[in-house]
Design an enzyme around this catalytic site. Structure first.
Site, PDB file in Angstrom:
ATOM      1  N   HIS A 135       0.882  -1.181   0.000  1.00 18.26           N
ATOM      2  CA  HIS A 135       0.000   0.000   0.000  1.00 18.26           C
ATOM      3  C   HIS A 135       0.919   1.231   0.000  1.00 18.26           C
ATOM      4  O   HIS A 135       2.042   1.168   0.518  1.00 18.26           O
ATOM      5  CB  HIS A 135      -0.817  -0.061   1.303  1.00 18.26           C
ATOM      6  CG  HIS A 135      -1.896   0.955   1.448  1.00 18.26           C
ATOM      7  ND1 HIS A 135      -1.642   2.254   1.805  1.00 18.26           N
ATOM      8  CD2 HIS A 135      -3.247   0.859   1.324  1.00 18.26           C
ATOM      9  CE1 HIS A 135      -2.789   2.916   1.891  1.00 18.26           C
ATOM     10  NE2 HIS A 135      -3.772   2.084   1.604  1.00 18.26           N
ATOM     11  N   ASP A 206       3.584  -4.449   7.989  1.00 16.86           N
ATOM     12  CA  ASP A 206       2.335  -3.688   7.941  1.00 16.86           C
ATOM     13  C   ASP A 206       1.175  -4.673   8.133  1.00 16.86           C
ATOM     14  O   ASP A 206       0.846  -5.440   7.233  1.00 16.86           O
ATOM     15  CB  ASP A 206       2.253  -2.982   6.572  1.00 16.86           C
ATOM     16  CG  ASP A 206       0.906  -2.316   6.348  1.00 16.86           C
ATOM     17  OD1 ASP A 206       0.019  -2.405   7.223  1.00 16.86           O
ATOM     18  OD2 ASP A 206       0.730  -1.696   5.273  1.00 16.86           O
ATOM     19  N   GLN A 209      -4.087  -5.151   7.049  1.00 15.57           N
ATOM     20  CA  GLN A 209      -5.087  -6.130   6.608  1.00 15.57           C
ATOM     21  C   GLN A 209      -4.931  -7.452   7.366  1.00 15.57           C
ATOM     22  O   GLN A 209      -5.915  -8.084   7.741  1.00 15.57           O
ATOM     23  CB  GLN A 209      -4.959  -6.393   5.094  1.00 15.57           C
ATOM     24  CG  GLN A 209      -5.194  -5.182   4.214  1.00 15.57           C
ATOM     25  CD  GLN A 209      -6.626  -4.666   4.264  1.00 15.57           C
ATOM     26  OE1 GLN A 209      -7.558  -5.364   4.650  1.00 15.57           O
ATOM     27  NE2 GLN A 209      -6.809  -3.409   3.890  1.00 15.57           N
ATOM     28  N   LYS A 232      -9.995  -1.100  10.871  1.00 14.50           N
ATOM     29  CA  LYS A 232     -10.216  -2.267  10.002  1.00 14.50           C
ATOM     30  C   LYS A 232     -10.493  -3.522  10.846  1.00 14.50           C
ATOM     31  O   LYS A 232     -10.881  -4.552  10.324  1.00 14.50           O
ATOM     32  CB  LYS A 232      -8.999  -2.485   9.114  1.00 14.50           C
ATOM     33  CG  LYS A 232      -8.792  -1.356   8.092  1.00 14.50           C
ATOM     34  CD  LYS A 232      -7.655  -1.643   7.171  1.00 14.50           C
ATOM     35  CE  LYS A 232      -7.136  -0.406   6.489  1.00 14.50           C
ATOM     36  NZ  LYS A 232      -7.900   0.022   5.309  1.00 14.50           N
ATOM     37  N   CYS A 369      -4.782   2.371  -3.598  1.00 13.99           N
ATOM     38  CA  CYS A 369      -3.569   2.950  -2.991  1.00 13.99           C
ATOM     39  C   CYS A 369      -2.361   2.032  -3.208  1.00 13.99           C
ATOM     40  O   CYS A 369      -1.535   1.842  -2.296  1.00 13.99           O
ATOM     41  CB  CYS A 369      -3.746   3.203  -1.498  1.00 13.99           C
ATOM     42  SG  CYS A 369      -5.064   4.341  -1.117  1.00 13.99           S
TER      43      CYS A 369
END
Ligand SMILES: Cc1ncc(COP(=O)(O)O)c(C=O)c1O
Length: 411
Positions: A135, A206, A209, A232, A369
């Site tokens: 991203h 990261d 998600q 999220k 993104c």
């Protein structure tokens, strides 16, 4: 048998009842107005009652900031925030709650590491390896700090090039996603961590998600920095979590300056607080933190993780098989992923989004993104459906019916 039961009964989920799970979300049980079929959870998840009530409770019954005033309510809120930090540490396998920093989101967390860690240690010609799945939030902070320091961002084409072949004594940081927001691919973090540490480099993951779908143990995997946004993960917007190994956080330079991040201040300088406080200048998102703590309590009390994921995988299989019958579809996501990105031959992704929105179906289209990844996939955008355990087969059947109509209109 309702359509939902087909998925429900196909696999045995003794602890996970999809209909009961849906009932925790007021957005899915509202009886006024038209019900939206929500298939955009990778952008932001629906919120459970527990989270909403905790946030409302704070605003209705407490008027107090954190770690400042000494009245009873303020002390209580301070204790609650400390507890939330410990709950968050436990949730991701951190040993010490002092390794958890509150930020505004995943994006701010990565920028914090780029500026407070990377900028301090990088020398000209040093290398930051960034996977090509990322991203923009896990690319731009590295491009910025590379420009500031004379270091270089090296692209890692995941799946094509072995990470070991890119590592050099100049590699100082490797930044990779836990789960791609486009393809749903989950890199092998254990293997990556081993390679990164062989070269005495630092690994940033990261989890924006991945944290939603895969349990993580940052300590077992020896991840140096890990981050996610709470919105999220059924939590509030405007709040992020940044984990860093204590030794790294201690050595890092400060981020923003302001109240509560210092031990002493004069007009000639200041002495920073210990981590995590030295990275938390100013009043934090108190209602958000309390809301997130309630989210974690709720998730822990359900203990449905594995079965909910098995259910979501089954629903993903069903979605893909139904989509494949519709038209000439190119899928970009890995099998079983709750994130399903695709294109339909000769139809622009945004046209689909507009027509589906008219039928109250929410999904995401565009570059997501991730422009470099779009180039790799050979497209300018995709249609993305993202599933959560609160979705059901009825949602997918509505989607398919609406897509059939849209395709007829657009072809
Ligand atoms: C993989 C990934 N990383 C980072 C982010 C940025 O999250 P936020 O905008 O909440 O900071 C996102 C958001 O979609 C994401 O999917």
């Amino acid at each position: 048998m309702t359509t939902n039961n087909v998925i429900h009964q196909a696999v045995n989920y003794p602890h996970f009842n999809p209909e009961q799970f849906r009932s925790y979300f007021p957005a899915l049980t509202a009886t006024d107005g038209e019900q939206t079929v929500y298939l955009d959870s990778a952008a932001t998840a629906l919120k459970p009652n527990a989270m909403i009530e905790a946030t409302t409770h704070y605003y209705s019954h407490h008027t107090a900031t954190v770690a400042r005033s000494l009245h009873k309510d303020a002390l209580q809120i301070t204790a609650n925030i400390d507890h939330a930090r410990q709950q968050t540490a436990d949730f991701i396998g951190a040993i010490d709650s002092g390794e958890i920093i509150w930020t505004r989101g995943a994006t701010e967390s990565i920028n914090l590491i780029a500026q407070s860690y990377a900028r301090q240690i990088l020398q000209p010609h040093d290398e930051i390896i960034v996977s090509d799945l990322e991203h923009h939030s896990n690319l731009l902070p590295w491009l910025i700090v590379a420009e500031q320091t004379g270091a270089k961002v090296v692209k890692w084409s995941i799946g094509e090039i072995d990470l070991s072949s890119l590592m050099t004594p100049r590699t100082k940081i490797v930044a990779v996603t836990q789960m791609s927001n486009v393809t749903g691919y989950c890199p092998d973090l254990a293997k990556i961590s081993q390679i990164v540490h062989q070269y005495q480099a630092v690994l940033l993951v990261d989890g924006a998600q991945g944290v939603v779908h895969k349990p993580i143990d940052v300590n077992a995997l020896s991840i140096d920095f890990y981050l996610f946004s709470t919105h999220k993960l059924y939590g509030p917007t405007g709040l992020g979590v940044l984990y860093g190994k204590k030794s790294l956080l201690t050595a890092m330079s400060v981020w923003h300056g302001g109240g509560k991040m210092l031990k002493r201040a004069t007009f000639s300088g200041f002495e920073a607080e210990d981590p995590p406080y030295k990275f938390e200048a100013g009043t934090p998102n108190i209602a958000g933190i309390l809301g997130f703590a309630a989210t974690l309590n709720w998730l822990n009390s359900l203990s449905i993780w594995e079965q909910a994921e098995a259910y979501t995988e089954k629903l993903a299989d069903y979605t893909r098989s139904q989509l494949a019958k519709l038209a000439d579809i190119t899928f970009y996501s890995v099998d079983k992923s709750p994130i399903i990105a695709f294109n339909i031959a000769d139809i622009h992704h945004n046209d689909i989004a507009v027509l589906l929105s008219e039928q109250n179906i929410a999904l995401r289209t565009g570059e997501l993104c991730a422009q470099p990844l779009m180039h790799k996939l050979g497209c300018h955008g995709v249609i993305r459906i993202s599933l959560m355990p609160y979705n059901n087969q009825q949602d997918i059947d509505c989607l398919i019916a609406a897509m059939q109509e849209a395709i007829l209109l657009l072809k």
